[in-house]
Design a protein around this motif. Structure first.
Motif, PDB file in Angstrom:
ATOM      1  N   GLY A  37      10.494  44.269  70.491  1.00  0.00           N
ATOM      2  CA  GLY A  37       9.854  44.849  69.322  1.00  0.00           C
ATOM      3  C   GLY A  37       8.511  44.238  68.957  1.00  0.00           C
ATOM      4  N   ILE A  38       7.980  43.380  69.802  1.00  0.00           N
ATOM      5  CA  ILE A  38       6.670  42.782  69.536  1.00  0.00           C
ATOM      6  C   ILE A  38       5.615  43.693  70.147  1.00  0.00           C
ATOM      7  N   ARG A  39       4.743  44.238  69.282  1.00  0.00           N
ATOM      8  CA  ARG A  39       3.694  45.149  69.746  1.00  0.00           C
ATOM      9  C   ARG A  39       2.479  44.399  70.275  1.00  0.00           C
ATOM     10  N   ASP A  40       2.154  43.272  69.644  1.00  0.00           N
ATOM     11  CA  ASP A  40       0.983  42.510  70.073  1.00  0.00           C
ATOM     12  C   ASP A  40       1.125  41.074  69.604  1.00  0.00           C
ATOM     13  N   TRP A  41       0.464  40.150  70.330  1.00  0.00           N
ATOM     14  CA  TRP A  41       0.487  38.728  69.992  1.00  0.00           C
ATOM     15  C   TRP A  41      -0.849  38.157  70.425  1.00  0.00           C
ATOM     16  N   SER A  42      -1.602  37.593  69.495  1.00  0.00           N
ATOM     17  CA  SER A  42      -2.894  36.968  69.793  1.00  0.00           C
ATOM     18  C   SER A  42      -2.822  35.496  69.428  1.00  0.00           C
ATOM     19  N   ILE A  43      -3.566  34.674  70.170  1.00  0.00           N
ATOM     20  CA  ILE A  43      -3.592  33.235  69.904  1.00  0.00           C
ATOM     21  C   ILE A  43      -5.034  32.766  69.841  1.00  0.00           C
ATOM     22  N   TRP A  44      -5.368  31.993  68.796  1.00  0.00           N
ATOM     23  CA  TRP A  44      -6.660  31.324  68.669  1.00  0.00           C
ATOM     24  C   TRP A  44      -6.411  29.826  68.690  1.00  0.00           C
ATOM     25  N   ARG A  45      -7.397  29.072  69.200  1.00  0.00           N
ATOM     26  CA  ARG A  45      -7.255  27.621  69.274  1.00  0.00           C
ATOM     27  C   ARG A  45      -8.422  26.936  68.591  1.00  0.00           C
ATOM     28  N   SER A  46      -8.112  25.905  67.824  1.00  0.00           N
ATOM     29  CA  SER A  46      -9.098  25.001  67.237  1.00  0.00           C
ATOM     30  C   SER A  46      -8.614  23.593  67.539  1.00  0.00           C
ATOM     31  N   GLY A  47      -9.264  22.927  68.506  1.00  0.00           N
ATOM     32  CA  GLY A  47      -8.771  21.620  68.932  1.00  0.00           C
ATOM     33  C   GLY A  47      -7.375  21.771  69.501  1.00  0.00           C
ATOM     34  N   ARG A  48      -6.429  21.034  68.961  1.00  0.00           N
ATOM     35  CA  ARG A  48      -5.033  21.116  69.408  1.00  0.00           C
ATOM     36  C   ARG A  48      -4.224  22.126  68.611  1.00  0.00           C
ATOM     37  N   ASP A  49      -4.829  22.703  67.573  1.00  0.00           N
ATOM     38  CA  ASP A  49      -4.113  23.647  66.713  1.00  0.00           C
ATOM     39  C   ASP A  49      -4.229  25.067  67.251  1.00  0.00           C
ATOM     40  N   LEU A  50      -3.087  25.742  67.313  1.00  0.00           N
ATOM     41  CA  LEU A  50      -3.031  27.133  67.748  1.00  0.00           C
ATOM     42  C   LEU A  50      -2.618  27.996  66.570  1.00  0.00           C
ATOM     43  N   PHE A  51      -3.286  29.122  66.425  1.00  0.00           N
ATOM     44  CA  PHE A  51      -2.968  30.074  65.366  1.00  0.00           C
ATOM     45  C   PHE A  51      -2.627  31.396  66.039  1.00  0.00           C
ATOM     46  N   HIS A  52      -1.451  31.891  65.757  1.00  0.00           N
ATOM     47  CA  HIS A  52      -0.916  33.082  66.399  1.00  0.00           C
ATOM     48  C   HIS A  52      -0.877  34.217  65.377  1.00  0.00           C
ATOM     49  N   LEU A  53      -1.230  35.416  65.801  1.00  0.00           N
ATOM     50  CA  LEU A  53      -1.066  36.608  64.984  1.00  0.00           C
ATOM     51  C   LEU A  53      -0.136  37.534  65.748  1.00  0.00           C
ATOM     52  N   VAL A  54       1.002  37.858  65.142  1.00  0.00           N
ATOM     53  CA  VAL A  54       2.032  38.654  65.793  1.00  0.00           C
ATOM     54  C   VAL A  54       2.190  39.974  65.046  1.00  0.00           C
ATOM     55  N   ASP A  55       2.191  41.062  65.795  1.00  0.00           N
ATOM     56  CA  ASP A  55       2.415  42.394  65.231  1.00  0.00           C
ATOM     57  C   ASP A  55       3.805  42.840  65.670  1.00  0.00           C
ATOM     58  N   CYS A  56       4.717  42.910  64.696  1.00  0.00           N
ATOM     59  CA  CYS A  56       6.127  43.148  65.004  1.00  0.00           C
ATOM     60  C   CYS A  56       6.834  43.633  63.743  1.00  0.00           C
ATOM     61  N   ASP A  57       7.679  44.648  63.865  1.00  0.00           N
ATOM     62  CA  ASP A  57       8.396  45.139  62.688  1.00  0.00           C
ATOM     63  C   ASP A  57       9.386  44.120  62.133  1.00  0.00           C
ATOM     64  N   ASP A  58      10.120  43.451  63.006  1.00  0.00           N
ATOM     65  CA  ASP A  58      11.156  42.514  62.562  1.00  0.00           C
ATOM     66  C   ASP A  58      11.105  41.273  63.454  1.00  0.00           C
ATOM     67  N   PHE A  59      10.322  40.282  63.029  1.00  0.00           N
ATOM     68  CA  PHE A  59      10.113  39.079  63.828  1.00  0.00           C
ATOM     69  C   PHE A  59      11.414  38.317  64.046  1.00  0.00           C
ATOM     70  N   GLU A  60      12.231  38.195  63.014  1.00  0.00           N
ATOM     71  CA  GLU A  60      13.486  37.453  63.152  1.00  0.00           C
ATOM     72  C   GLU A  60      14.394  38.104  64.192  1.00  0.00           C
ATOM     73  N   ALA A  61      14.457  39.429  64.203  1.00  0.00           N
ATOM     74  CA  ALA A  61      15.269  40.128  65.205  1.00  0.00           C
ATOM     75  C   ALA A  61      14.674  39.918  66.597  1.00  0.00           C
ATOM     76  N   ALA A  62      13.359  39.980  66.707  1.00  0.00           N
ATOM     77  CA  ALA A  62      12.702  39.771  68.003  1.00  0.00           C
ATOM     78  C   ALA A  62      12.971  38.366  68.528  1.00  0.00           C
ATOM     79  N   VAL A  63      12.885  37.367  67.657  1.00  0.00           N
ATOM     80  CA  VAL A  63      13.137  35.985  68.057  1.00  0.00           C
ATOM     81  C   VAL A  63      14.586  35.832  68.526  1.00  0.00           C
ATOM     82  N   ALA A  64      15.500  36.497  67.850  1.00  0.00           N
ATOM     83  CA  ALA A  64      16.917  36.424  68.241  1.00  0.00           C
ATOM     84  C   ALA A  64      17.129  37.032  69.629  1.00  0.00           C
ATOM     85  N   VAL A  65      16.472  38.146  69.913  1.00  0.00           N
ATOM     86  CA  VAL A  65      16.575  38.771  71.233  1.00  0.00           C
ATOM     87  C   VAL A  65      15.973  37.853  72.290  1.00  0.00           C
ATOM     88  N   LEU A  66      14.791  37.324  72.015  1.00  0.00           N
ATOM     89  CA  LEU A  66      14.109  36.472  72.987  1.00  0.00           C
ATOM     90  C   LEU A  66      14.874  35.183  73.266  1.00  0.00           C
TER      91      LEU A  66
END
Length: 112
Positions: A37-66
């Motif tokens: 159910g994840i439509r898109d996932w983007s990642i940006w980096r600043s030094g060691r920090d990563l910032f993710h943008l996830v497009d998904c109707d139900d992230f908790e359900a997607a994480v459970a499946v994964l």
């Protein structure tokens, strides 16, 4: 929920290796993510920090499946050599989502 942001941190000295690993993510992983159910996932980096943008109707359900998928388990194991971990947020989706503060397009829809 359509979009959510996550924050993770790389282990020191793994920045370039992490980016090389993401130059072409395994196609079978992308298929598994889409099926979860994840439509898109983007990642940006600043030094060691990563910032993710996830497009998904139900992230908790997607994480459970994964979590039970062998392809994702293999990817997570592989990436553990680079990633220190995700920032925890007990109020966020699956304990990881950053707190949403503002989105320009949402304000535009409300009529400023």
């Amino acid at each position: 929920m359509n979009r959510l942001a996550l924050h993770s941190r790389l282990l020191p000295g793994t920045e370039e290796s992490y980016e090389r690993e993401h130059a072409r993510v395994w196609p079978e992983l992308i298929a598994v993510m889409r099926a979860a159910g994840i439509r898109d996932w983007s990642i940006w980096r600043s030094g060691r920090d990563l910032f993710h943008l996830v497009d998904c109707d139900d992230f908790e359900a997607a994480v459970a499946v994964l979590a039970t998928d062998p392809v994702d388990q293999r990817w997570q194991q592989h990436m553990s050599q680079f990633v220190e971990g995700f920032a925890a947020n007990p109020d966020g989706a699956a304990g990881q989502a950053l707190r949403h503060v503002w989105t320009m397009s949402e304000q535009d829809q409300l009529g400023s």
